[in-house]
Design an enzyme around this catalytic site. Structure first.
Site, PDB file in Angstrom:
ATOM      1  N   GLU A   1      58.676   1.414 -35.269  1.00 15.73           N
ATOM      2  CA  GLU A   1      59.700   2.167 -34.520  1.00 15.73           C
ATOM      3  C   GLU A   1      60.080   1.329 -33.307  1.00 15.73           C
ATOM      4  OE1 GLU A   1      61.379   4.657 -35.256  1.00 15.73           O
ATOM      5  OE2 GLU A   1      60.245   5.351 -36.996  1.00 15.73           O
TER       6      GLU A   1
ATOM      7  N   CYS B   1      63.326   5.431 -25.754  1.00 19.74           N
ATOM      8  CA  CYS B   1      64.010   4.703 -26.830  1.00 19.74           C
ATOM      9  C   CYS B   1      65.246   5.461 -27.272  1.00 19.74           C
ATOM     10  CB  CYS B   1      63.070   4.462 -27.992  1.00 19.74           C
ATOM     11  SG  CYS B   1      62.219   5.945 -28.509  1.00 19.74           S
TER      12      CYS B   1
ATOM     13  N   ASN C   1      55.879   3.760 -22.669  1.00 17.42           N
ATOM     14  CA  ASN C   1      56.781   4.771 -22.099  1.00 17.42           C
ATOM     15  C   ASN C   1      56.414   6.224 -22.411  1.00 17.42           C
ATOM     16  OD1 ASN C   1      57.551   4.404 -24.756  1.00 17.42           O
ATOM     17  ND2 ASN C   1      59.695   4.904 -24.338  1.00 17.42           N
TER      18      ASN C   1
ATOM     19  N   GLU D   1      58.234   8.852 -38.815  1.00 13.27           N
ATOM     20  CA  GLU D   1      57.083   9.441 -38.135  1.00 13.27           C
ATOM     21  C   GLU D   1      57.323  10.939 -37.966  1.00 13.27           C
ATOM     22  OE1 GLU D   1      54.765   6.957 -35.395  1.00 13.27           O
ATOM     23  OE2 GLU D   1      56.720   6.319 -34.669  1.00 13.27           O
TER      24      GLU D   1
END
Ligand code: NDP
Length: 479
Positions: free
Chosen positions: A248, A282, A150, A459
């Site tokens: 993640e 997300c 994505n 991250e």
């Protein structure tokens, strides 16, 4: 004949065992290219090459890394329109968003170029006289990076850039649906002088290439972004080789709209958060939790704005929402639309659309009258669909927002400082947004979540050092 694109292993472009077609979800007649699928043996070669190349790379010191990352940033910026076009073609994001994503990737490379020169340690007084104690950060070693479809430019960038900045060697596996953008990035990294073996690209299916990375004993750490089931499988398999993991995963992000919200702002934030990028983020707002006093007016305004969104090919100038990424994803979204009806929601929009070309177009959808225990309010759909849940007051809104297995992002639209503060403190997520969409973040601060959304260190920003380095405590006496 369509272009064939190879894997990059030990500084050489090499074929895999078969080729995979990359097709444009806005126009299935557009064959973007054919991409070599690597094998487990290719992963093994990449891992050995990476391990062998590390000592010389680390000996060069941080300036070489800073300069490399800076050169990569400049190239990515200079080629942003070309890469953005590739991204829009293979992922379906509309062209302006795709180009913006590539520019973001350039910013990330530039940021970590600076970070390479700011790797700090600590010196403490020992509890023993005459002894010095220092704490330093050292590279993790060979790291495997597995990315989803994505954000084909930004997510590889936010894993590759810190990995290189902190002195590691990289094996990148992009999602099979979007190899083109990653391949272009790999070409830039290679051409800008990254030493052979320090950056490797292995394309192909996760079940083969990704799995081989998870199992490989020379890969010390694995950073993954993708779905919860894949993340769980990686966590289980990664234990066998004691890998350091950064996972993640998904979200079911709530956006709360209180009675006192600025309605224009709330509608704009929900429209953006739920439907932009075809809802394939997300951090997308997939649960809109709306206080009773403003519910009907909010729904009327959002419905009007949603139905006015122009769905079309990613490269068409007037498109605001591109296609869904694949036939499988579209089928899944449409099944959730049916499920919403079966669970008792009133569904607005959500149907498959015919575009000017054959592609996976879908009208965005609102599921009205949703309850938080319905499957459409609990499971990540990853499409342009949002469930609207009516609540009585702030306390119920916060409780519904937190009642989910996920914990990535959460937002609130309110004019009340008291409620904004209580939400910031009470939301059990990694990222909170006040009067802003749940999606859309900065690149120099931590990104990640709690509960089922994330495992391991955050991250992005300087906190990326937590994953990409290991700490050494040294004691010395004498001298
Ligand atoms: P998947 O989990 O299907 O795939 C992610 C990556 O893992 C792909 O490269 C895939 O390869 C690979 N993979 C698949 N199986 C394995 C395996 N057994 N071992 C190792 N690697 C494997 O996710 P999607 O690509 O469908 O991405 C969508 C998901 O990503 C959503 O759930 C979304 O929420 C999440 N996401 C999370 C973000 C976050 O930061 N929290 C950001 C963006 C997305 P391949 O596809 O090539 O087979």
């Amino acid at each position: 004949m369509t272009d064939v694109h190879l894997n990059l292993i030990d500084g050489t472009w090499v074929p895999g065992d078969h080729l995979t077609e990359n097709r444009n979800p806005s126009d299935l007649s557009d064959l973007i290219g054919r991409y070599a699928a690597a094998t487990a043996a290719d992963v093994d070669r990449a891992a050995r090459a990476a391990a062998a190349a590390l000592p010389a790379w680390q000996a060069k010191g941080p300036l070489a890394r800073a300069e490399l990352l800076d050169r990569i940033a400049r190239r990515v910026d200079a080629e942003a329109e070309v890469i953005g076009r590739m991204l829009a073609r293979e992922e379906g994001k509309i062209l302006p968003e795709a180009i913006a994503e590539v520019r973001r990737a350039a910013q990330i490379f530039r940021f970590y170029g600076g970070e390479a020169l700011r790797i700090a340690g600590e010196a403490l007084a020992s509890v023993r006289p005459g002894v010095d104690v220092t704490i330093t950060r050292e590279p993790l070693g060979v790291v495997g990076l597995i990315t989803p479809w994505n954000f084909p430019a930004a997510i590889p960038a936010w894993k590759v850039a810190p990995a290189l900045a902190y002195g590691n060697a990289v094996i990148l596996k992009p999602a099979e649906l979007v190899p083109g953008t990653a391949h272009h990035l790999a070409r830039i990294i290679h051409e800008e002088g990254c030493p052979p073996g320090i950056f490797n690209l292995v394309m192909g299916p996760g079940s083969v290439v990704g799995r081989a990375m998870v199992d490989h004993p020379l890969i010390a750490g694995l950073s993954f972004t993708g779905s919860v089931p894949t993340g769980r499988a990686i966590a289980l398999a990664g234990a066998a080789t004691m890998k350091k993991l950064q996972l993640e995963m998904g979200g079911k992000n709530p956006m709360v709209v209180l009675d006192d919200a600025d309605l224009d702002l709330a509608v704009a934030a929900c429209l953006n958060g739920a439907f932009f990028s075809t809802g394939q983020r997300c951090t997308a707002s997939s649960r809109l939790i709306v206080q009773a006093g403003v519910h009907d007016a909010f729904v009327a305004r959002l419905t009007e704005a949603m139905l006015a969104l122009r769905v079309g090919p990613a490269l068409a100038e007037d498109s605001q929402i591109g296609p869904v990424v694949s036939a499988m994803q579209l089928r899944g979204n449409l099944d959730y639309v049916d499920l919403a009806r079966a669970e008792g929601c009133t569904v607005i929009g959500g149907e498959a659309l015919n575009g000017p070309t054959e592609g996976y177009f879908q009208r965005p959808a609102l599921f009205l009258g949703a309850q938080n225990d319905m499957r459409v309010a609990r499971e990540e759909i990853f499409g342009p669909c949002a469930a609207v849940i009516k609540v009585a007051d702030f306390d119920e809104a916060l409780s519904v927002a937190n009642d989910t297995p996920f914990g990535l992002s959460a937002g609130i639209c309110t004019a009340s400082l008291k409620h904004a503060r209580a939400f910031r403190q009470g939301a059990r997520v990694g990222m909170v947004m006040v009067n802003l969409p749940t999606a859309g973040v900065d690149f120099h601060v931590p990104f990640g979540g709690t509960k089922g959304s994330s495992l391991g260190p955050r991250e992005q920003g300087r906190h990326a050092a937590e994953f990409f380095t290991t700490m050494k405590t040294a004691y010395s006496f004498g001298g």
